[in-house]
Write an enzyme that holds these catalytic residues in place. Sequence first.
Site, PDB file in Angstrom:
ATOM      1  N   ASP A 173      10.245  -8.571   1.502  1.00  0.00           N
ATOM      2  CA  ASP A 173       9.987  -7.748   2.684  1.00  0.00           C
ATOM      3  C   ASP A 173      10.255  -8.538   3.959  1.00  0.00           C
ATOM      4  OD1 ASP A 173       7.827  -9.404   2.047  1.00  0.00           O
ATOM      5  OD2 ASP A 173       6.315  -7.974   2.737  1.00  0.00           O
ATOM      6  N   THR A 206       0.799  -1.225   0.000  1.00  0.00           N
ATOM      7  CA  THR A 206       0.000   0.000   0.000  1.00  0.00           C
ATOM      8  C   THR A 206       0.830   1.273   0.000  1.00  0.00           C
ATOM      9  OG1 THR A 206      -0.177  -0.131   2.416  1.00  0.00           O
ATOM     10  CG2 THR A 206      -1.981  -1.085   1.132  1.00  0.00           C
TER      11      THR A 206
END
Length: 248
Positions: free
Chosen positions: A100, A10
């Site tokens: 990540d 996001t």
Amino acid sequence: MILCIDCGNTRLKWACYAASGEMLRSGNLAHDALGELGALAHHLPEPERILLANVAGAQIGQQIRAALGAWASCLEEVHSTAQAGGVTNLYENPSRLGVDRWCALIGARSLVRNACLVVMAGTATTIDLLDAEGCFLGGCILPGMGAMRAALATGTAHLPLADGRLVSMPRNTHDAISSGILHAQLGAIERMYATLPCPSGNDKTCLISGGYADGLGGALVIPARLVENLPLLGLKALGLPADPGIAH
């Protein structure tokens, strides 16, 4: 100077670090504002390296490269490997581990040397096991708190998009949903913590990062520490390894 960029599902987070490891500047951008990355060139000297961890897909990656302009020539996209930054990746296929998560594990290893549970609380919640030797043993993924809340609101006829509190005995729907979601997240974290191997006499800890970290950290019954953006710290460790022997 190095520029580290962590692009999630996001938002994009970035930080500039001096050769000493000191953070010089940092910020974040929504995906629809990636063009603003180019403004960094007006405020900062050109970095020697730019390290990117991107889980948002190839199209977003292209937008990042375009926004960096002339700086894109020193852009290096980081990928998960079998070993880096003092961490050994025991995933069945190391390259399939989300970058990540990989960078968060390396960031955690740069902060602590004991056994550690690494929690990233964002769009998804990831809970990963890192032993005292720096081996990533495995982990689990579940919907993040926002995703759980949205799933109930969109997948049922009468449940709201809840904005309640964690209470021991919820007596309204908003508190019931919010408490249930938080208990689900906390329970998964605490159960995984219990499985984390810890040599006799040594401590183990939990590091939590991500947009929902504040809501989780204070409610856990295990030793936990909030850390701002573990993936950026992992990228920093790869770009500025403290130990010349650490691969990056």
